[in-house]
Design an enzyme around this catalytic site. Structure first.
Site, PDB file in Angstrom:
ATOM      1  N   LYS A 127       0.264  -2.740   7.848  1.00 19.07           N
ATOM      2  CA  LYS A 127       0.760  -2.524   9.220  1.00 19.07           C
ATOM      3  C   LYS A 127      -0.391  -2.655  10.233  1.00 19.07           C
ATOM      4  O   LYS A 127      -0.246  -3.329  11.249  1.00 19.07           O
ATOM      5  CB  LYS A 127       1.401  -1.125   9.345  1.00 19.07           C
ATOM      6  CG  LYS A 127       2.595  -0.902   8.403  1.00 19.07           C
ATOM      7  CD  LYS A 127       3.268   0.446   8.611  1.00 19.07           C
ATOM      8  CE  LYS A 127       2.424   1.660   8.243  1.00 19.07           C
ATOM      9  NZ  LYS A 127       2.093   1.771   6.793  1.00 19.07           N
ATOM     10  N   ARG A 156     -10.134   0.632  -0.116  1.00 17.18           N
ATOM     11  CA  ARG A 156     -10.547   1.072   1.218  1.00 17.18           C
ATOM     12  C   ARG A 156     -11.194   2.457   1.153  1.00 17.18           C
ATOM     13  O   ARG A 156     -12.177   2.720   1.842  1.00 17.18           O
ATOM     14  CB  ARG A 156      -9.354   1.088   2.170  1.00 17.18           C
ATOM     15  CG  ARG A 156      -9.757   1.494   3.598  1.00 17.18           C
ATOM     16  CD  ARG A 156      -8.594   1.464   4.557  1.00 17.18           C
ATOM     17  NE  ARG A 156      -7.489   2.268   4.040  1.00 17.18           N
ATOM     18  CZ  ARG A 156      -6.270   2.272   4.537  1.00 17.18           C
ATOM     19  NH1 ARG A 156      -5.989   1.502   5.573  1.00 17.18           N
ATOM     20  NH2 ARG A 156      -5.333   3.026   4.011  1.00 17.18           N
ATOM     21  N   ARG A 189     -12.065   6.747   4.005  1.00 12.29           N
ATOM     22  CA  ARG A 189     -10.890   7.344   4.681  1.00 12.29           C
ATOM     23  C   ARG A 189     -10.357   8.483   3.801  1.00 12.29           C
ATOM     24  O   ARG A 189     -10.087   8.293   2.602  1.00 12.29           O
ATOM     25  CB  ARG A 189      -9.823   6.267   4.945  1.00 12.29           C
ATOM     26  CG  ARG A 189      -8.613   6.854   5.653  1.00 12.29           C
ATOM     27  CD  ARG A 189      -7.685   5.809   6.233  1.00 12.29           C
ATOM     28  NE  ARG A 189      -6.306   6.215   6.087  1.00 12.29           N
ATOM     29  CZ  ARG A 189      -5.274   5.579   6.567  1.00 12.29           C
ATOM     30  NH1 ARG A 189      -5.455   4.470   7.241  1.00 12.29           N
ATOM     31  NH2 ARG A 189      -4.056   6.015   6.361  1.00 12.29           N
TER      32      ARG A 189
HETATM   33  P1  AP5 Z   1      -3.639  -1.672   6.459  1.00 17.17           P
HETATM   34  O1  AP5 Z   1      -3.485  -2.843   7.357  1.00 17.17           O
HETATM   35  O2  AP5 Z   1      -4.519  -0.574   6.870  1.00 17.17           O
HETATM   36  O3  AP5 Z   1      -2.204  -1.098   6.035  1.00 17.17           O
HETATM   37  P2  AP5 Z   1      -1.353   0.067   6.672  1.00 17.17           P
HETATM   38  O4  AP5 Z   1       0.057  -0.232   6.338  1.00 17.17           O
HETATM   39  O5  AP5 Z   1      -1.727   0.255   8.099  1.00 17.17           O
HETATM   40  O6  AP5 Z   1      -1.874   1.258   5.769  1.00 17.17           O
HETATM   41  P3  AP5 Z   1      -2.194   2.753   6.139  1.00 17.17           P
HETATM   42  O7  AP5 Z   1      -2.913   3.316   4.970  1.00 17.17           O
HETATM   43  O8  AP5 Z   1      -2.810   2.871   7.489  1.00 17.17           O
HETATM   44  O9  AP5 Z   1      -0.719   3.330   6.185  1.00 17.17           O
HETATM   45  P4  AP5 Z   1      -0.189   4.755   6.259  1.00 17.17           P
HETATM   46  O10 AP5 Z   1       1.202   4.530   6.672  1.00 17.17           O
HETATM   47  O11 AP5 Z   1      -0.388   5.579   5.056  1.00 17.17           O
HETATM   48  O12 AP5 Z   1      -1.164   5.452   7.315  1.00 17.17           O
HETATM   49  P5  AP5 Z   1      -0.993   5.966   8.800  1.00 17.17           P
HETATM   50  O13 AP5 Z   1      -2.306   5.928   9.408  1.00 17.17           O
HETATM   51  O14 AP5 Z   1       0.152   5.335   9.466  1.00 17.17           O
HETATM   52  O15 AP5 Z   1      -4.100  -2.258   5.045  1.00 17.17           O
HETATM   53  C1  AP5 Z   1      -4.473  -1.401   3.982  1.00 17.17           C
HETATM   54  C2  AP5 Z   1      -5.714  -1.990   3.281  1.00 17.17           C
HETATM   55  O16 AP5 Z   1      -5.365  -3.216   2.666  1.00 17.17           O
HETATM   56  C3  AP5 Z   1      -6.869  -2.315   4.237  1.00 17.17           C
HETATM   57  O17 AP5 Z   1      -8.080  -2.066   3.603  1.00 17.17           O
HETATM   58  C4  AP5 Z   1      -6.689  -3.820   4.517  1.00 17.17           C
HETATM   59  O18 AP5 Z   1      -7.890  -4.459   4.812  1.00 17.17           O
HETATM   60  C5  AP5 Z   1      -6.087  -4.319   3.212  1.00 17.17           C
HETATM   61  N1  AP5 Z   1      -5.122  -5.415   3.398  1.00 17.17           N
HETATM   62  C6  AP5 Z   1      -4.245  -5.603   4.430  1.00 17.17           C
HETATM   63  N2  AP5 Z   1      -3.494  -6.713   4.235  1.00 17.17           N
HETATM   64  C7  AP5 Z   1      -3.893  -7.243   3.042  1.00 17.17           C
HETATM   65  C8  AP5 Z   1      -3.475  -8.382   2.287  1.00 17.17           C
HETATM   66  N3  AP5 Z   1      -2.512  -9.208   2.729  1.00 17.17           N
HETATM   67  N4  AP5 Z   1      -4.080  -8.618   1.092  1.00 17.17           N
HETATM   68  C9  AP5 Z   1      -5.071  -7.776   0.637  1.00 17.17           C
HETATM   69  N5  AP5 Z   1      -5.514  -6.675   1.313  1.00 17.17           N
HETATM   70  C10 AP5 Z   1      -4.925  -6.404   2.497  1.00 17.17           C
HETATM   71  O19 AP5 Z   1      -0.573   7.514   8.542  1.00 17.17           O
HETATM   72  C11 AP5 Z   1      -1.484   8.415   7.952  1.00 17.17           C
HETATM   73  C12 AP5 Z   1      -0.878   9.803   7.907  1.00 17.17           C
HETATM   74  O20 AP5 Z   1      -0.638  10.270   9.244  1.00 17.17           O
HETATM   75  C13 AP5 Z   1       0.479   9.925   7.208  1.00 17.17           C
HETATM   76  O21 AP5 Z   1       0.333  10.094   5.818  1.00 17.17           O
HETATM   77  C14 AP5 Z   1       1.058  11.184   7.894  1.00 17.17           C
HETATM   78  O22 AP5 Z   1       0.477  12.345   7.364  1.00 17.17           O
HETATM   79  C15 AP5 Z   1       0.564  11.024   9.323  1.00 17.17           C
HETATM   80  N6  AP5 Z   1       1.520  10.286  10.170  1.00 17.17           N
HETATM   81  C16 AP5 Z   1       1.323   9.073  10.762  1.00 17.17           C
HETATM   82  N7  AP5 Z   1       2.405   8.676  11.445  1.00 17.17           N
HETATM   83  C17 AP5 Z   1       3.330   9.665  11.289  1.00 17.17           C
HETATM   84  C18 AP5 Z   1       4.675   9.828  11.726  1.00 17.17           C
HETATM   85  N8  AP5 Z   1       5.295   8.880  12.459  1.00 17.17           N
HETATM   86  N9  AP5 Z   1       5.331  10.962  11.353  1.00 17.17           N
HETATM   87  C19 AP5 Z   1       4.724  11.911  10.625  1.00 17.17           C
HETATM   88  N10 AP5 Z   1       3.472  11.818  10.154  1.00 17.17           N
HETATM   89  C20 AP5 Z   1       2.769  10.701  10.484  1.00 17.17           C
HETATM   90 MG    MG Z   2      -2.522   1.853   9.244  1.00 18.58          MG
END
Ligand code: AP5
Ligand code: MG
Length: 193
Positions: free
Chosen positions: A14, A129, A135
């Site tokens: 994402k 990562r 992280r």
């Molecule tokens: P990346 O692009 O970072 O993927 P992502 O989907 O953004 O992954 P996240 O780990 O950020 O998702 P998440 O939903 O757990 O975290 P968030 O911060 O939203 O890619 C991941 C890795 O893969 C990177 O190293 C990248 O380089 C690599 N990559 C990308 N594309 C690739 C490809 N095609 N091939 C190979 N490698 C690739 O949420 C974190 C926490 O915050 C949650 O757990 C929750 O506690 C809280 N939170 C956030 N939003 C909410 C909400 N709306 N409601 C309640 N709690 C929330």
């Molecule tokens: Mg993310």
């Protein structure tokens, strides 16, 4: 005006695809995860609350998260350009709140981009990562909790959006540029309709 939700499991890409979409369409990026991590880094009260959930891989309560989103949407950039919602909504109440907020602002959701990636790949990406950047929630125990929470609380949204004809399925495995081309092809097709 484009308002896009980037939807997918933890590690599905994402954030990576958001960066590319911002550049192409000049959208305002709201990553709820980034907003919370910034609060944690700054040691604010909200950051302390957020940390207690994020470190376990649990979701922040809906009411708090919806308030945060409302704040983020008040920015001028969001009103002018349209928004990429990265990591929001993650529950049905959040999806309903988003629809209502957009309606209040006189706009609506253009589409929901669903990045679909096999589970082993998600785990491998997050472990990599975690090792490279430190992280805090990229450790195996929290990763497995995050995936579990995704399946139980967030994945049902896919059906919710499919029912509205808003879900755009994207194969999120493979080259990031190919994934981006698939996304933009779908968006451009939609905005011409
Ligand atoms: P990346 O692009 O970072 O993927 P992502 O989907 O953004 O992954 P996240 O780990 O950020 O998702 P998440 O939903 O757990 O975290 P968030 O911060 O939203 O890619 C991941 C890795 O893969 C990177 O190293 C990248 O380089 C690599 N990559 C990308 N594309 C690739 C490809 N095609 N091939 C190979 N490698 C690739 O949420 C974190 C926490 O915050 C949650 O757990 C929750 O506690 C809280 N939170 C956030 N939003 C909410 C909400 N709306 N409601 C309640 N709690 C929330
Ligand atoms: Mg993310």
């Amino acid at each position: 005006m484009l308002n896009l939700v980037l939807f997918g499991a933890p590690g599905s890409g994402k954030g990576t695809q958001s960066e590319k979409l911002i550049e192409k369409y000049g959208l305002h990026h709201i990553s709820t995860g980034e907003v919370l991590r910034k609060q944690i880094k700054e040691g604010t009260e909200l950051g302390k609350i957020a940390d207690s959930y994020i470190s376990k891989g649990h979701l922040i309560p809906d009411s708090l998260m919806i308030d945060i989103l409302r704040q983020e949407l008040k920015s001028e950039a969001a009103a002018k350009k349209g928004v990429i919602f990265d990591g929001f909504p993650r529950t049905i109440p959040q999806a309903e709140a988003l629809e209502e907020i957009l309606r209040e602002n006189g706009t609506e959701l253009t589409g929901v981009i669903g990045l679909e990636v096999p589970e082993e790949e998600l785990v491998a990406r997050m472990l990599k990562r975690g090792a490279e950047t430190g992280r805090a929630d990229d450790n195996i125990e929290t990763i497995l909790n995050r995936l579990n929470v995704y399946h139980t609380q967030t994945e049902p949204l896919k059906e919710h959006y499919q029912g509205k004809g808003a879900y755009i399925r994207i194969n999120g495995l493979g080259d990031t540029d190919r994934i981006f081309t698939d996304i933009t092809g779908n968006i451009d097709g939609r905005s011409k309709k």
